[in-house]
Write an enzyme that holds these catalytic residues in place. Structure first.
Site, short mmCIF file in Angstrom:
data_model
loop_
_atom_site.label_atom_id
_atom_site.label_comp_id
_atom_site.label_asym_id
_atom_site.label_seq_id
_atom_site.Cartn_x
_atom_site.Cartn_y
_atom_site.Cartn_z
N CYS A 56 -5.82 -11.79 -31.67
CA CYS A 56 -5.85 -11.08 -30.38
C CYS A 56 -5.03 -9.51 -30.60
CB CYS A 56 -4.91 -11.89 -29.17
SG CYS A 56 -6.39 -13.27 -28.95
N HIS A 68 -16.59 -3.73 -17.95
CA HIS A 68 -16.79 -2.73 -19.07
C HIS A 68 -15.72 -1.73 -19.26
CE1 HIS A 68 -20.64 -4.68 -18.52
NE2 HIS A 68 -20.83 -4.29 -19.98
N GLU A 71 -10.79 -16.74 -19.22
CA GLU A 71 -10.82 -15.76 -20.31
C GLU A 71 -12.08 -16.27 -21.35
OE1 GLU A 71 -7.63 -13.08 -22.36
OE2 GLU A 71 -7.59 -15.09 -23.38
#
Length: 136
Positions: A34, A81, A125
């Site tokens: 991550c 986005h 998530e």
């Protein structure tokens, strides 16, 4: 009598879990893949729960059209986005973990929600990783 109504939402965003004050090795050790330097993305799903007493005239805790607009303006338009590390000022010096994203979403909705209403959010998530936050 208090009732909770829910509205679901969705947004896509990229982020990188890392701390600027740590070495690349320490970031990699703590955050794993991550912490990839070129970011990675998620398709976030959000559940917003609003609790209150139904209005005796309408039967509504909150008009769901109003809640839909709040979520669009405070969450979808703000996060969708985006690169959370770069585009969201609150994450300039804060790790954009799911926990911190959930807190920010809660704060953004809370500031425009009637004070008599309680708020709880659940942010997914992934299908298996999610967080809940109710302001406590």
């Amino acid at each position: 009598m208090r009732v909770t109504v829910y509205r679901e939402a969705h947004f896509n965003a990229a982020h990188r879990l890392y701390r600027k004050d740590w070495s690349d090795a320490k970031n990699q050790n703590i955050f794993g893949k991550c912490s990839y330097p070129h970011y990675h993305g998620h398709n976030y799903d959000l559940e917003v729960g609003v609790t209150g007493t139904p209005d005796p005239e309408t039967g509504f805790v909150i008009n769901l059209d109003i809640l839909k607009t709040i979520i669009k303006e405070e969450v979808e338009d703000y996060f969708d986005h985006k690169n959370l590390n770069i585009d969201i000022p609150e994450f300039e010096n804060t790790v954009p973990s799911a926990e911190n994203i959930a807190i920010l979403i809660w704060n953004r909705i809370r500031k425009v929600l009637h004070p008599d209403l309680d708020l709880k959010i659940r942010l997914y998530e992934t299908r298996r990783n999610f967080v809940e936050y109710d302001g406590n």
